[in-house]
Design an enzyme around this catalytic site. Structure first.
Site, mmCIF file in Angstrom:
data_model
loop_
_atom_site.group_PDB
_atom_site.id
_atom_site.type_symbol
_atom_site.label_atom_id
_atom_site.label_comp_id
_atom_site.label_asym_id
_atom_site.label_seq_id
_atom_site.Cartn_x
_atom_site.Cartn_y
_atom_site.Cartn_z
ATOM 1 C CG ASN A 1 -1.522 1.431 1.453
ATOM 2 O OD1 ASN A 1 -2.412 1.862 0.937
ATOM 3 N ND2 ASN A 1 -0.991 2.079 2.630
ATOM 4 C CE1 TYR B 1 0.674 7.481 -6.723
ATOM 5 C CE2 TYR B 1 -0.937 8.304 -8.189
ATOM 6 C CZ TYR B 1 -0.548 7.598 -7.258
ATOM 7 O OH TYR B 1 -1.691 7.353 -6.178
ATOM 8 C CB VAL C 1 -9.011 7.686 -1.369
ATOM 9 C CG1 VAL C 1 -9.768 6.871 0.117
ATOM 10 C CG2 VAL C 1 -9.270 6.688 -2.336
HETATM 11 P P1 NAD Z 1 -0.840 8.565 2.706
HETATM 12 O O1 NAD Z 1 0.170 9.431 2.405
HETATM 13 O O2 NAD Z 1 -2.116 9.014 3.729
HETATM 14 O O3 NAD Z 1 -0.088 7.091 3.176
HETATM 15 C C1 NAD Z 1 0.769 6.701 2.605
HETATM 16 C C2 NAD Z 1 1.692 6.017 3.563
HETATM 17 O O4 NAD Z 1 3.000 5.506 2.988
HETATM 18 C C3 NAD Z 1 2.556 6.818 4.752
HETATM 19 O O5 NAD Z 1 2.262 6.396 5.994
HETATM 20 C C4 NAD Z 1 3.895 6.962 4.507
HETATM 21 O O6 NAD Z 1 4.597 7.209 5.549
HETATM 22 C C5 NAD Z 1 3.940 5.769 3.595
HETATM 23 N N1 NAD Z 1 5.097 5.494 3.039
HETATM 24 C C6 NAD Z 1 5.672 6.510 1.996
HETATM 25 N N2 NAD Z 1 6.913 6.278 1.519
HETATM 26 C C7 NAD Z 1 7.317 5.014 2.089
HETATM 27 C C8 NAD Z 1 8.236 4.216 2.250
HETATM 28 N N3 NAD Z 1 9.445 4.397 1.359
HETATM 29 N N4 NAD Z 1 8.477 2.829 2.892
HETATM 30 C C9 NAD Z 1 7.328 2.884 3.619
HETATM 31 N N5 NAD Z 1 6.294 3.585 3.693
HETATM 32 C C10 NAD Z 1 6.347 4.640 3.044
HETATM 33 O O7 NAD Z 1 -1.487 8.082 1.576
HETATM 34 P P2 NAD Z 1 -2.858 7.188 0.743
HETATM 35 O O8 NAD Z 1 -3.812 8.005 0.258
HETATM 36 O O9 NAD Z 1 -3.240 6.415 2.083
HETATM 37 O O10 NAD Z 1 -2.143 6.055 0.080
HETATM 38 C C11 NAD Z 1 -1.992 4.820 0.095
HETATM 39 C C12 NAD Z 1 -1.845 4.189 -1.415
HETATM 40 O O11 NAD Z 1 -2.833 4.339 -2.003
HETATM 41 C C13 NAD Z 1 -0.768 4.525 -2.014
HETATM 42 O O12 NAD Z 1 -0.116 3.743 -2.935
HETATM 43 C C14 NAD Z 1 -1.482 5.692 -3.014
HETATM 44 O O13 NAD Z 1 -0.562 5.880 -4.342
HETATM 45 C C15 NAD Z 1 -2.618 4.858 -3.348
HETATM 46 N N6 NAD Z 1 -3.705 5.821 -3.968
HETATM 47 C C16 NAD Z 1 -4.158 6.882 -3.139
HETATM 48 C C17 NAD Z 1 -5.230 7.440 -3.815
HETATM 49 C C18 NAD Z 1 -5.911 8.731 -2.610
HETATM 50 O O14 NAD Z 1 -6.605 9.367 -3.597
HETATM 51 N N7 NAD Z 1 -5.420 8.958 -1.886
HETATM 52 C C19 NAD Z 1 -5.865 7.198 -4.812
HETATM 53 C C20 NAD Z 1 -5.377 6.122 -5.421
HETATM 54 C C21 NAD Z 1 -4.210 5.383 -5.046
#
Ligand code: NAD
Length: 254
Positions: free
Chosen positions: A83, A149, A182
Site C-alpha cells: 500500500n 506516479y 480517496v
Molecule cells: P498517505 O500519504 O496517507 O499514506 C501513505 C503511507 O505510505 C504513509 O504512511 C507514508 O509514511 C508511507 N510511505 C511513504 N513512503 C514510504 C516508504 N519508502 N516506505 C514505507 N512507507 C512509506 O496516502 P494514501 O492515500 O493512504 O495512499 C495509500 C496508497 O493508495 C498509495 O499507494 C497511493 O498511491 C494509493 N492511492 C491513493 C489515492 C488517494 O486518492 N488517496 C488514490 C489512488 C491510489
C-alpha cells in the site's frame, strides 16, 4: 496464532484503515512504515494484535528484516498489502526532475516488487494466501503532470498479473485495486513543501457520485480480495472510483 496481514504504509490514510479493518476481523496486523510515530499511533489504536515494524519499501534489506521480525512476532504472513506510496512533484515531463522520477518509481513500483519478493517465502510457509497491490485509476489512463506516479501504477497492474501467474501453484492469489480519489493526507495535504493539495483541484465534484471515497470503502474491497470469498479471483484489478474512469456526466440540456 491466527492469520497475519502485513500492510506497508499503514501509518496513515488507507493503510491505517486497512489495519483497523483487518484487526476487527481477527487478524494479527503488522503496521509497516517509514513513519515510526504515525505507525506506533495506529498500533496503539488497535491494541495487542498489532505491531509496528519499520520498513522502507525501497530497500530489499529493510523488507527482509521486516518479514523476519513479523515471523518472530506472529508467525508466517497470510496476506501482504502493498500500500505504501508517494505522488510525484507536479511538473510536465519536459520540466520534471529525473531524481523525482527515480524516487517515485523506487517507492511505488519497485517497492511492491521488493515486497512480493521478500514476503513470498513467508506466504508459502503459511500454506498460501493473498497479495493485494494498491494501484490507482492513474494506472488506467494518462495523468498529466505526475508521469512517474501514473507509470508506476500502470506497472503495478503488470506486476500483479505476472505474480498471479507465477504464484498460483503456491496457492497465493495476487490482485490489485485501483482507487480514484480517496480522502487521505495524500489528497488533503501538500505532497511537497509549497505544493497545492490535490484536493484543491480533485474534490470529487467532477465525478458521477459527486464525492471522494472514504478510506474504509477501499478497505472493504481489499479485505474481500484477501478472503476466501474471492477464492477464484487472481490477477484482477478492482476499480473503486465512483465512476471516474467512465468519464464526466454530461448535463441533460447539453
Ligand atoms: P498517505 O500519504 O496517507 O499514506 C501513505 C503511507 O505510505 C504513509 O504512511 C507514508 O509514511 C508511507 N510511505 C511513504 N513512503 C514510504 C516508504 N519508502 N516506505 C514505507 N512507507 C512509506 O496516502 P494514501 O492515500 O493512504 O495512499 C495509500 C496508497 O493508495 C498509495 O499507494 C497511493 O498511491 C494509493 N492511492 C491513493 C489515492 C488517494 O486518492 N488517496 C488514490 C489512488 C491510489
Amino acid at each position: 496464532m491466527g492469520r497475519t496481514v502485513f500492510i506497508s504504509g499503514a501509518a496513515s490514510g488507507m493503510g491505517r484503515a486497512h489495519a483497523r479493518g483487518f484487526a476487527a476481523a481477527g487478524y494479527n496486523v503488522v503496521v509497516a512504515d517509514v513513519d515510526e510515530v504515525g505507525g506506533r499511533a495506529v498500533v496503539s489504536e488497535i491494541g495487542e494484535n498489532a505491531a509496528f515494524v519499520r520498513l522502507d519499501v525501497r530497500d530489499p534489506a529493510s523488507w527482509k528484516a521486516a518479514v523476519d521480525e513479523t515471523e518472530r512476532r506472529f508467525g508466517p504472513i497470510s496476506v501482504l498489502v502493498n500500500n505504501a506510496g508517494i505522488v510525484s512533484a507536479a511538473a510536465p515531463i519536459a520540466d520534471s526532475d529525473p531524481a523525482d522520477w527515480d524516487l517515485v518509481i523506487a517507492t511505488d513500483l519497485k517497492g511492491p516488487y521488493l515486497g512480493i519478493r521478500a514476503a513470498v517465502p513467508s506466504l508459502r510457509r503459511a500454506g498460501g494466501g493473498a497479495i493485494v497491490n494498491i494501484a490507482s485509476t492513474t494506472g488506467h489512463i494518462g495523468t498529466s503532470f505526475i508521469a512517474a506516479y501514473s507509470t508506476s501504477k500502470w506497472g503495478i497492474r503488470g506486476l500483479t498479473q505476472t505474480a498471479a501467474l507465477e504464484l498460483a501453484r503456491d496457492n497465493i492469489r495476487v490482485d490489485s485495486v485501483s482507487p480514484g480519489v480517496v480522502r487521505t493526507p495524500f489528497i488533503t495535504e501538500p505532497a511537497r513543501p509549497g505544493a497545492k493539495p490535490i484536493a484543491e483541484t480533485w474534490n470529487g465534484d467532477q465525478l458521477a457520485v459527486k464525492r471522494m471515497a472514504e478510506p474504509e470503502e477501499i478497505t472493504r474491497v481489499v479485505m474481500f480480495l484477501a478472503s476466501e470469498e474471492s477464492a477464484f479471483i487472481t490477477g484482477s484489478d478492482y476499480v473503486i472510483d465512483g465512476g471516474l474512469l467512465i468519464g464526466p456526466v454530461v448535463p441533460a440540456d447539453a
